[in-house]
Design a protein around this motif. Structure first.
Motif, PDB file in Angstrom:
ATOM      1  N   HIS A  38     -15.051   5.044  -1.233  1.00  0.00           N
ATOM      2  CA  HIS A  38     -14.955   3.794  -0.599  1.00  0.00           C
ATOM      3  C   HIS A  38     -14.153   3.533   0.632  1.00  0.00           C
ATOM      4  O   HIS A  38     -12.816   3.851   0.683  1.00  0.00           O
ATOM      5  CB  HIS A  38     -14.601   2.890  -1.745  1.00  0.00           C
ATOM      6  N   PRO A  39     -14.598   2.614   1.680  1.00  0.00           N
ATOM      7  CA  PRO A  39     -13.872   2.501   2.772  1.00  0.00           C
ATOM      8  C   PRO A  39     -12.427   1.907   2.711  1.00  0.00           C
ATOM      9  O   PRO A  39     -11.475   2.042   3.301  1.00  0.00           O
ATOM     10  CB  PRO A  39     -14.787   1.525   3.852  1.00  0.00           C
ATOM     11  N   ALA A  40     -12.479   0.650   1.543  1.00  0.00           N
ATOM     12  CA  ALA A  40     -11.234   0.090   1.530  1.00  0.00           C
ATOM     13  C   ALA A  40     -10.380   1.085   0.951  1.00  0.00           C
ATOM     14  O   ALA A  40      -9.167   1.095   1.262  1.00  0.00           O
ATOM     15  CB  ALA A  40     -11.576  -1.065   0.601  1.00  0.00           C
ATOM     16  N   ALA A  41     -10.825   1.947  -0.064  1.00  0.00           N
ATOM     17  CA  ALA A  41      -9.691   2.793  -0.556  1.00  0.00           C
ATOM     18  C   ALA A  41      -9.167   3.911   0.335  1.00  0.00           C
ATOM     19  O   ALA A  41      -8.138   4.181   0.275  1.00  0.00           O
ATOM     20  CB  ALA A  41     -10.337   3.469  -1.807  1.00  0.00           C
ATOM     21  N   LYS A  42     -10.026   4.286   1.253  1.00  0.00           N
ATOM     22  CA  LYS A  42      -9.587   5.175   2.485  1.00  0.00           C
ATOM     23  C   LYS A  42      -8.539   4.503   3.390  1.00  0.00           C
ATOM     24  O   LYS A  42      -7.664   5.261   3.779  1.00  0.00           O
ATOM     25  CB  LYS A  42     -10.759   5.420   3.364  1.00  0.00           C
ATOM     26  N   MET A  43      -8.502   3.175   3.353  1.00  0.00           N
ATOM     27  CA  MET A  43      -7.594   2.465   4.131  1.00  0.00           C
ATOM     28  C   MET A  43      -6.190   2.673   3.420  1.00  0.00           C
ATOM     29  O   MET A  43      -5.125   2.566   4.211  1.00  0.00           O
ATOM     30  CB  MET A  43      -8.031   0.794   4.470  1.00  0.00           C
ATOM     31  N   VAL A  44      -6.364   2.519   2.240  1.00  0.00           N
ATOM     32  CA  VAL A  44      -5.051   2.537   1.442  1.00  0.00           C
ATOM     33  C   VAL A  44      -4.212   3.918   1.488  1.00  0.00           C
ATOM     34  O   VAL A  44      -3.035   4.303   1.647  1.00  0.00           O
ATOM     35  CB  VAL A  44      -5.157   2.158  -0.176  1.00  0.00           C
ATOM     36  N   VAL A  45      -5.281   5.083   1.500  1.00  0.00           N
ATOM     37  CA  VAL A  45      -4.839   6.254   1.804  1.00  0.00           C
ATOM     38  C   VAL A  45      -4.050   6.478   3.188  1.00  0.00           C
ATOM     39  O   VAL A  45      -3.149   7.033   3.156  1.00  0.00           O
ATOM     40  CB  VAL A  45      -5.803   7.319   1.474  1.00  0.00           C
ATOM     41  N   GLU A  46      -4.549   5.906   3.921  1.00  0.00           N
ATOM     42  CA  GLU A  46      -4.012   5.807   5.405  1.00  0.00           C
ATOM     43  C   GLU A  46      -2.851   5.147   5.716  1.00  0.00           C
ATOM     44  O   GLU A  46      -2.028   6.072   6.373  1.00  0.00           O
ATOM     45  CB  GLU A  46      -5.309   5.399   6.478  1.00  0.00           C
ATOM     46  N   ILE A  47      -2.686   4.175   4.798  1.00  0.00           N
ATOM     47  CA  ILE A  47      -1.609   3.684   4.691  1.00  0.00           C
ATOM     48  C   ILE A  47      -0.337   4.549   4.024  1.00  0.00           C
ATOM     49  O   ILE A  47       0.745   4.661   4.608  1.00  0.00           O
ATOM     50  CB  ILE A  47      -1.311   2.082   3.857  1.00  0.00           C
ATOM     51  N   SER A  48      -0.837   5.319   3.140  1.00  0.00           N
ATOM     52  CA  SER A  48       0.227   6.242   2.469  1.00  0.00           C
ATOM     53  C   SER A  48       0.628   7.243   3.248  1.00  0.00           C
ATOM     54  O   SER A  48       1.566   7.956   3.305  1.00  0.00           O
ATOM     55  CB  SER A  48      -0.667   6.653   1.131  1.00  0.00           C
ATOM     56  N   LYS A  49      -0.169   7.732   4.211  1.00  0.00           N
ATOM     57  CA  LYS A  49       0.204   8.819   5.074  1.00  0.00           C
ATOM     58  C   LYS A  49       1.072   8.290   6.091  1.00  0.00           C
ATOM     59  O   LYS A  49       2.088   9.009   6.513  1.00  0.00           O
ATOM     60  CB  LYS A  49      -1.109   9.308   6.000  1.00  0.00           C
ATOM     61  N   THR A  50       1.001   7.203   6.660  1.00  0.00           N
ATOM     62  CA  THR A  50       2.027   6.688   7.398  1.00  0.00           C
ATOM     63  C   THR A  50       3.459   6.581   6.799  1.00  0.00           C
ATOM     64  O   THR A  50       4.336   6.647   7.411  1.00  0.00           O
ATOM     65  CB  THR A  50       1.576   5.025   7.767  1.00  0.00           C
ATOM     66  N   GLN A  51       3.257   6.129   5.335  1.00  0.00           N
ATOM     67  CA  GLN A  51       4.572   6.013   4.762  1.00  0.00           C
ATOM     68  C   GLN A  51       5.275   7.495   4.611  1.00  0.00           C
ATOM     69  O   GLN A  51       6.477   7.597   5.028  1.00  0.00           O
ATOM     70  CB  GLN A  51       4.327   5.645   3.206  1.00  0.00           C
ATOM     71  N   ASP A  52       4.353   8.501   4.526  1.00  0.00           N
ATOM     72  CA  ASP A  52       4.952   9.825   4.382  1.00  0.00           C
ATOM     73  C   ASP A  52       5.288  10.374   5.809  1.00  0.00           C
ATOM     74  O   ASP A  52       6.625  10.930   5.861  1.00  0.00           O
ATOM     75  CB  ASP A  52       3.801  10.869   3.946  1.00  0.00           C
ATOM     76  N   THR A  53       4.581   9.903   6.688  1.00  0.00           N
ATOM     77  CA  THR A  53       5.365  10.254   8.340  1.00  0.00           C
ATOM     78  C   THR A  53       6.555   9.476   8.470  1.00  0.00           C
ATOM     79  O   THR A  53       7.324  10.097   9.003  1.00  0.00           O
ATOM     80  CB  THR A  53       4.047  10.005   9.306  1.00  0.00           C
ATOM     81  N   GLU A  54       6.532   8.220   8.049  1.00  0.00           N
ATOM     82  CA  GLU A  54       7.937   7.315   8.870  1.00  0.00           C
ATOM     83  C   GLU A  54       8.985   7.766   7.892  1.00  0.00           C
ATOM     84  O   GLU A  54      10.043   7.795   8.273  1.00  0.00           O
ATOM     85  CB  GLU A  54       7.471   6.097   8.716  1.00  0.00           C
ATOM     86  N   ALA A  55       8.728   7.831   6.536  1.00  0.00           N
ATOM     87  CA  ALA A  55       9.966   7.852   5.611  1.00  0.00           C
ATOM     88  C   ALA A  55       9.955   9.260   4.708  1.00  0.00           C
ATOM     89  O   ALA A  55      11.335   9.514   4.441  1.00  0.00           O
ATOM     90  CB  ALA A  55       9.925   6.593   4.433  1.00  0.00           C
ATOM     91  N   GLY A  56       8.751   9.813   4.969  1.00  0.00           N
ATOM     92  CA  GLY A  56       8.779  11.248   3.992  1.00  0.00           C
ATOM     93  C   GLY A  56       8.960  10.965   2.488  1.00  0.00           C
ATOM     94  O   GLY A  56       8.656  12.172   1.817  1.00  0.00           O
ATOM     95  N   GLY A 108       8.477   7.660  -0.950  1.00  0.00           N
ATOM     96  CA  GLY A 108       7.972   6.416  -1.245  1.00  0.00           C
ATOM     97  C   GLY A 108       6.643   6.070  -1.397  1.00  0.00           C
ATOM     98  O   GLY A 108       6.443   5.101  -1.322  1.00  0.00           O
ATOM     99  N   THR A 109       5.737   7.188  -1.010  1.00  0.00           N
ATOM    100  CA  THR A 109       4.296   7.029  -0.918  1.00  0.00           C
ATOM    101  C   THR A 109       3.926   6.219  -2.168  1.00  0.00           C
ATOM    102  O   THR A 109       2.915   5.090  -2.016  1.00  0.00           O
ATOM    103  CB  THR A 109       3.431   8.144  -0.640  1.00  0.00           C
ATOM    104  N   THR A 110       4.173   6.488  -3.341  1.00  0.00           N
ATOM    105  CA  THR A 110       3.565   5.901  -4.528  1.00  0.00           C
ATOM    106  C   THR A 110       4.200   4.757  -4.562  1.00  0.00           C
ATOM    107  O   THR A 110       3.430   3.636  -5.125  1.00  0.00           O
ATOM    108  CB  THR A 110       4.089   6.936  -5.862  1.00  0.00           C
ATOM    109  N   THR A 111       5.391   4.346  -4.336  1.00  0.00           N
ATOM    110  CA  THR A 111       5.799   2.840  -4.345  1.00  0.00           C
ATOM    111  C   THR A 111       5.140   2.073  -3.350  1.00  0.00           C
ATOM    112  O   THR A 111       4.693   0.866  -3.948  1.00  0.00           O
ATOM    113  CB  THR A 111       7.371   2.934  -3.861  1.00  0.00           C
ATOM    114  N   ALA A 112       4.906   2.541  -2.203  1.00  0.00           N
ATOM    115  CA  ALA A 112       3.965   1.855  -1.277  1.00  0.00           C
ATOM    116  C   ALA A 112       2.645   1.214  -1.815  1.00  0.00           C
ATOM    117  O   ALA A 112       2.273   0.396  -1.639  1.00  0.00           O
ATOM    118  CB  ALA A 112       3.879   2.410   0.008  1.00  0.00           C
TER     119      ALA A 112
END
Length: 530
Positions: free
Chosen positions: A76-94, A96-100
């Motif tokens: 699902h494209p919307a679900a993929k967007m959430v996954v992309e946001i999780s990647k950003t969280q991992d990149t920026e903070a390392g 807290g992905t699950t929290t986000a």
């Protein structure tokens, strides 16, 4: 899709379907909430693990939200967007992905309820943006200053908090010490470059056997059995060129008409390779790391002269060795000299289980260190690697920002309380969005309690009562279920992780709420048009 009026005008090709308005918003929100629900049970020290199985039967067992979202097959494209946001969280903070992702899911759940009450998505987005600004201001206010460079105990607590619940609890004190030592070793005035910390995996032994090397560990062994296993007072040459006879780039042939000519040709090749080794030896080098190939005859000559040599060393490892030892990477053998060599007290080949590694220790100013992970199975070592990655990033964030907050759901409850208080001063539909934002934040302590086997509503009520009394750092002790001061318990996190989690969650929610039409693009087959 058609225009309004008595005579419809067809815009899209035959067989193409699109969805609009509330329908597409509900679909997107449901997909994003499904992603959040998939990782929600992994949140916290007592969260559950997921078993991920690919098409060929390979298995990954983890409770790391980033890994789960990266590995699961999402369409699902919307679900993929959430996954992309999780990647950003991992990149920026390392971390807290699950929290986000969980907060994003709750924000969208609240938005869906407001949309059903005829609140326009634009008003919800505006309210969420205002709430985000207020929440970050409140986070900065409740954050605690620390001198991370000089406070090892605080850094150890941060590392333990990150490591707890990730399958390595039996050794989390030892691992926290390793993480803090590694992060401090590569810290400088510009911050903590985690890329300078090389993490190597070696199955075997116990998790407690994991150790840090104040230098570099290379997952390679010497190329010739006649070479020494250990070199003290090492003078290291880094060579980025082939130590073999170069092949021409075009087809050619040499006409050899007699055995004497063949012997002369072979002797010339041998002389060229011996000359290479002599030049390297003349520079004073007694250890050679070659990024490319190395002829068997060159290996023999190195062994004969007591030089320890490795070939096909990764570029990233060459860079780490250069940082640790001060060696220059040489691309032309003719340019090698003593000034280009690096220095180390010891270069040694060591055995770990059935494998061998080369260890470089005793560097003057390493700025590059290695952590060697140990564990009984590949699954254990893989999960340990993910846990170490998160812990290194959280400790690095604390060293760089020198700001921390309490854990255990404490900041989320405090922010929710302040947002509700502020929302009471507002009028109109923005007030509703702020209240939904506050509700979304409280999903974190609720989930921590639920995943730990306690009643989430009871714990949330207790938490609210404590925060209303001014106890800003009160959170859930997931081991006992009691509401305790998280600072006293040593449960602390970097401010950056919390700030980025809020940013990521709101970005994901507002991005999906702005979509009111889903239209297939050119080139999609009828079967793909939904």
């Amino acid at each position: 899709m058609t225009t309004a009026g008595s005579s419809p005008i067809v815009i899209l090709s035959k067989g193409t379907a699109s969805s609009r308005g509330t329908e597409v918003q509900n679909n997107n929100i449901s997909a994003a909430m499904a992603v959040a629900e998939a990782v929600r049970t992994t949140l916290g020290p007592r969260g559950m693990d997921k078993m991920l199985v690919d098409t060929i039967g390979d298995v990954v067992i983890t409770n790391d939200g980033s890994t789960i979202l990266k590995e699961i097959d999402i369409e699902h494209p919307a679900a993929k967007m959430v996954v992309e946001i999780s990647k950003t969280q991992d990149t920026e903070a390392g971390d807290g992905t699950t929290t986000a992702v969980v907060i994003a899911g709750e924000l969208l759940k609240g938005a869906k309820e407001l949309i059903e009450l005829d609140v326009h998505p634009a008003a919800i987005i505006s309210g969420y943006r205002s709430a985000l600004k207020l929440a970050k201001e409140a986070l900065d206010e409740i954050a605690i200053d620390m001198d991370a460079i000089e406070n090892d105990e605080t850094l150890l607590k941060i590392a333990r908090t990150s490591l707890t619940g990730k399958g390595v609890d039996v050794a989390h004190d030892h691992l926290a010490e390793v993480v803090v030592a590694a992060a401090r070793a590569v810290a400088d005035e510009e911050g903590v470059d985690i890329d300078r910390i090389n993490v190597e995996r070696k199955v075997g032994g116990r998790v407690n056997d994991t150790f840090m090397i104040n230098g570099v560990a290379i997952d390679k062994e010497k190329v010739h059995s006649g070479m020494p296993d250990r070199i003290r007072d090492a003078k290291i040459a880094l060579i980025n060129s082939s130590l073999e006879i170069r092949k021409t780039e075009f087809s050619s042939e040499i006409a050899i008409k007699s055995p004497d000519q063949l012997q002369t040709f072979l002797e010339r090749e041998e002389a060229l390779m011996k000359e290479m080794v002599e030049k390297i030896k003349a520079s004073g080098a007694n250890v050679v790391f070659c990024q490319k190939g190395m002829d068997d005859l060159v290996q023999f000559y190195f062994a004969d002269k007591g030089i320890l040599a490795l070939r096909r060393v990764k570029k990233s490892d060459m860079e780490r060795i250069s940082r640790a030892t001060g060696a220059q990477v040489i691309t032309n053998i003719d340019m090698i000299d003593e000034e280009a060599l690096g220095r180390a007290e010891l270069v040694e080949e060591r055995r770990f289980g059935g494998d061998k590694m080369t260890i470089i220790e005793g560097c003057l100013d390493p700025k590059a260190v290695s952590i060697v992970l140990r564990g009984g199975t590949d699954y254990v070592v893989s999960e340990l690697e993910r846990a170490i990655h998160d812990a290194l990033n959280t400790v690095g964030s604390a060293i760089e920002d020198r700001k921390i907050v309490a854990g255990g759901g404490s900041p989320e409850v405090e922010l929710a309380m302040r947002l509700r208080s502020y929302s009471s001063r507002l009028k109109g539909k923005e007030q509703l969005a702020l209240k939904k934002f506050a509700d979304a934040l409280e999903v974190i302590p609720e989930t921590l309690a639920e995943n730990s086997g306690f009643d989430p509503m009871n714990k949330l009520v207790e938490l609210r009562a404590m925060h209303n009394k001014g106890q800003k750092t009160a959170g859930i002790d997931v081991q006992t279920g009691k509401i305790s001061d998280m600072l006293e318990q040593g449960v602390i996190e970097p401010l950056r992780v919390k700030r980025q989690a809020l940013n990521s969650a709101v970005d994901a929610a507002t991005m999906l709420l702005r979509i009111d039409d889903a239209i297939p693009m050119k080139g999609s087959s009828p079967g793909e048009r939904k």
